[in-house]
Design a protein around this motif. Sequence first.
Motif, PDB file in Angstrom:
ATOM      1  N   ASP A   8      12.815 -11.388  26.431  1.00 12.99           N
ATOM      2  CA  ASP A   8      11.244 -10.715  25.876  1.00 12.99           C
ATOM      3  C   ASP A   8      11.114 -11.072  24.360  1.00 12.99           C
ATOM      4  O   ASP A   8      10.005 -11.342  24.049  1.00 12.99           O
ATOM      5  CB  ASP A   8      11.349  -9.287  26.033  1.00 12.99           C
ATOM      6  CG  ASP A   8      12.404  -8.480  25.462  1.00 12.99           C
ATOM      7  OD1 ASP A   8      13.554  -9.146  25.269  1.00 12.99           O
ATOM      8  OD2 ASP A   8      12.490  -7.324  25.168  1.00 12.99           O
ATOM      9  N   VAL A  12       7.783 -12.916  23.085  1.00 17.45           N
ATOM     10  CA  VAL A  12       6.734 -12.204  21.996  1.00 17.45           C
ATOM     11  C   VAL A  12       6.921 -13.421  20.688  1.00 17.45           C
ATOM     12  O   VAL A  12       5.918 -13.553  19.815  1.00 17.45           O
ATOM     13  CB  VAL A  12       7.603 -10.929  21.317  1.00 17.45           C
ATOM     14  CG1 VAL A  12       7.161 -10.686  20.144  1.00 17.45           C
ATOM     15  CG2 VAL A  12       7.500  -9.949  22.440  1.00 17.45           C
ATOM     16  N   PHE A  15       4.545 -16.098  21.855  1.00 19.11           N
ATOM     17  CA  PHE A  15       3.070 -15.494  21.685  1.00 19.11           C
ATOM     18  C   PHE A  15       2.723 -15.504  20.193  1.00 19.11           C
ATOM     19  O   PHE A  15       1.492 -15.776  19.701  1.00 19.11           O
ATOM     20  CB  PHE A  15       3.212 -14.115  22.324  1.00 19.11           C
ATOM     21  CG  PHE A  15       1.653 -13.540  22.261  1.00 19.11           C
ATOM     22  CD1 PHE A  15       0.724 -13.862  23.028  1.00 19.11           C
ATOM     23  CD2 PHE A  15       1.331 -12.334  21.347  1.00 19.11           C
ATOM     24  CE1 PHE A  15      -0.587 -13.366  22.826  1.00 19.11           C
ATOM     25  CE2 PHE A  15       0.400 -11.903  21.154  1.00 19.11           C
ATOM     26  CZ  PHE A  15      -0.740 -12.329  21.998  1.00 19.11           C
ATOM     27  N   LEU A  16       3.559 -15.123  19.373  1.00 21.65           N
ATOM     28  CA  LEU A  16       3.014 -15.020  17.863  1.00 21.65           C
ATOM     29  C   LEU A  16       2.820 -16.452  17.199  1.00 21.65           C
ATOM     30  O   LEU A  16       1.759 -16.538  16.532  1.00 21.65           O
ATOM     31  CB  LEU A  16       4.218 -14.337  16.992  1.00 21.65           C
ATOM     32  CG  LEU A  16       4.232 -12.778  17.319  1.00 21.65           C
ATOM     33  CD1 LEU A  16       5.392 -12.042  16.501  1.00 21.65           C
ATOM     34  CD2 LEU A  16       2.994 -12.049  16.976  1.00 21.65           C
TER      35      LEU A  16
END
Length: 76
Positions: A8, A12, A15-16
């Motif tokens: 995870d 993340v 994604f950032l």
Amino acid sequence: MEFLQRLDAIVVFTFLITMFFKTSIYFYCSLIGIVDLFKLKNHQQIVLPIGVINIFLSMVMASNFSEQTEEGIIPH
């Protein structure tokens, strides 16, 4: 199964980074478009005003992610 628990954080982080590059490309394209539209000689003089306008409009248009999603949906 320790690998699945750490996955995870990688998602993340990815994604950032992706959103950073996407926002940067949109900002650069809007900047070049405005410079071309107004026939300015140098794009550096308009970077800060366009950045301030983008930040202001992003806060005014939607105050959270749910409103942003509703704002982006085009009704048919």
